[in-house]
Design an enzyme around this catalytic site. Sequence first.
Site, PDB file in Angstrom:
ATOM      1  N   THR A  20       0.842  -1.189   0.000  1.00 61.60           N
ATOM      2  CA  THR A  20       0.000   0.000   0.000  1.00 61.60           C
ATOM      3  C   THR A  20       0.874   1.234   0.000  1.00 61.60           C
ATOM      4  OG1 THR A  20      -1.653  -1.186   1.305  1.00 61.60           O
ATOM      5  CG2 THR A  20      -1.899   1.192   1.149  1.00 61.60           C
ATOM      6  N   SER A  22       0.857   5.816  -0.648  1.00 58.74           N
ATOM      7  CA  SER A  22       0.114   6.984  -0.192  1.00 58.74           C
ATOM      8  C   SER A  22      -1.136   7.222  -1.014  1.00 58.74           C
ATOM      9  CB  SER A  22       1.021   8.221  -0.237  1.00 58.74           C
ATOM     10  OG  SER A  22       1.533   8.399  -1.547  1.00 58.74           O
ATOM     11  N   CYS A  25      -2.716   1.094  -3.972  1.00 63.61           N
ATOM     12  CA  CYS A  25      -2.370  -0.178  -3.358  1.00 63.61           C
ATOM     13  C   CYS A  25      -2.200  -1.213  -4.458  1.00 63.61           C
ATOM     14  CB  CYS A  25      -3.422  -0.621  -2.342  1.00 63.61           C
ATOM     15  SG  CYS A  25      -4.993  -1.119  -3.067  1.00 63.61           S
ATOM     16  N   VAL A  26      -1.517  -2.290  -4.134  1.00 59.50           N
ATOM     17  CA  VAL A  26      -1.240  -3.354  -5.091  1.00 59.50           C
ATOM     18  C   VAL A  26      -1.778  -4.656  -4.522  1.00 59.50           C
ATOM     19  CG1 VAL A  26       0.534  -4.610  -6.367  1.00 59.50           C
ATOM     20  CG2 VAL A  26       0.837  -2.173  -5.896  1.00 59.50           C
ATOM     21  N   LYS A  41      -2.264  -2.898  -9.705  1.00 51.71           N
ATOM     22  CA  LYS A  41      -2.038  -1.611  -9.055  1.00 51.71           C
ATOM     23  C   LYS A  41      -3.315  -0.798  -9.163  1.00 51.71           C
ATOM     24  CE  LYS A  41       1.245   2.252  -8.882  1.00 51.71           C
ATOM     25  NZ  LYS A  41       2.467   2.833  -9.489  1.00 51.71           N
ATOM     26  N   ASP A 128      13.846   7.960 -11.781  1.00 55.30           N
ATOM     27  CA  ASP A 128      13.534   7.548 -10.410  1.00 55.30           C
ATOM     28  C   ASP A 128      14.074   6.139 -10.146  1.00 55.30           C
ATOM     29  OD1 ASP A 128      12.563   7.988  -7.873  1.00 55.30           O
ATOM     30  OD2 ASP A 128      10.550   7.247  -8.319  1.00 55.30           O
TER      31      ASP A 128
END
Length: 593
Positions: A20, A22, A25-26, A41, A128
């Site tokens: 999970t 911010s 969630c997956v 996702k 990233d």
Amino acid sequence: MVKRHKNTIGVWRLGKTLGTGSTSCVRLAKHAKTGDLAAIKIIPIRYASIGMEILMMRLLRHPNILRLYDVWTDHQHMYLALEYVPDGELFHYIRKHGPLSEREAAHYLSQILDAVAHCHRFRFRHRDLKLENILIKVNEQQIKIADFGMATVEPNDSCLENYCGSLHYLAPEIVSHKPYRGAPADVWSCGVILYSLLSNKLPFGGQNTDVIYNKIRHGAYDLPSSISSAAQDLLHRMLDVNPSTRITIPEVFSHPFLMGCTSLSSMDSTTPPTPSLSIDEIDPLVVDCMCVLWKKSSSKKVVRRLQQRDDNDEKYVYKVLSEILRDDMLKKQRFDENKYLSLYDLIHDNNLFTKASISTTSLVKSNVSTNSRKSSNFEDELARRVSSPLSALNQMSQSPIPIRVSSDKDYDSYACHEVVSNPSTLDDDYNYMFVCPPEEYTYSTDNVRTDSLDLQSLPTPTLEQLESVPFNRYGYVRIFPSTTLSSTASGYYTPDSLSTPEPSIDGLTNLDDVQVGGFVQGSGNQNRRPISFPVISNMQPNITNVRSASAPLCSSPVPSRRYSQYATNARYTPRKVSSGSVLRKISSFFRKD
């Protein structure tokens, strides 16, 4: 027959929660027919505008890049079916097993660099790269790069000015707020990853963010005495503060550290040279896609590069793209053409690359379609879209309504939306969807009209019908491949986190997570892993969030993609926090000088 229930998203049956964040969630999922596993996702629509991310993941077919299987949506969430990697993040693997041997670290680094080089040949910049965004298959000793949420396309003749990433992995040119090239910045992040693999800690740490920023700017870090001189030399060259003299990916593959520890001595072993093409062999359709994808590239320049004898990115991308388009067209023949969004259609979606302002908006009423057609521009654009496979949902509805969720309360009730008078000028920072649900699925308001599609009047359609029809009985809409998304062209803000100053990986403590309204909060010890710091002014920062440390680093002229309801704001004012805290130091860094 496929048994469907409320825990089914299209052809995927949902299972346990894997993680999970911010804003998402997956969950584990299984294909209803094949039994294949996937990681779904789930992103609220108000945070989701991921067209560029989907495009990249469809283009980047590489054994070390996470695959995208499917995308579905309803009126509340986006559902991305991704390749399931059961062993999880490389971060957790290092945390559990400690420093890796140089041979093992070189093995994983070569896979990471090979995948990043594949992205760079498409002129995609990840921006990233970090341990949290790299998944690992332990038994196969294979890694997968994930999360292209901050990735962007970088034209050859321009620099990037959207400053984002994860604090400990940022290149000095990004920390200094200078226009930068994405490829050297990705190499710097890979250098931080290599340091972490060899030492079980991050190179740039400190008691506060100012110390971390200064260390990054000056390239100040301590090398473990246990690593070899070849590894130390490679780290020095990858963590060079000057991007113009920083080592490149082809040079890394030729470095003694990788050549001595792996069988992969150069990129040529995985990407053989592509022969030159004659003018008769060049497919103009593929060249057209390359020019649109690369924005400012001219077709004449691309054709000249394809005819050269020397290997180049244009020849490589042409070969890969032509194979993908050919396979894509074969898939399209198995679907109704009006219900399949091919890769060619997605690349040519104007909303994916064009930034423009919205001219006229009004509230959605029951007769909104009639009122909107009073605009000749809108009528012409609508006719063009109906005659094109770009929007399958438009063709199935009698009067499609392009909308944008204008606020959270509107998102929850769908009571108030804005109608776009000219879809060709959609601002790609907004999250536009075409609302045309099946008649058995209705919203809680009369302001949004429902569509008459009934899944061929079958109460329990078969899986094949589910895969060829973008609706199911619970209102889920298949948008990949079915319809189009809008996105930004130069990256976006993400509601993930900035890193805390703690550099150690091994010293992190376990966190007893409690699910509270979709956000993770700790009920036990304070977690020392990177924390969340959303920069939207009315979002509450969650200091115990366990997700990765991704965030924008300054006020940027590029509006948010995931926080689409705030996209009208050109810049963001960070939320004030208590004096002396780490969050205040971060927020002061966001402010424009």
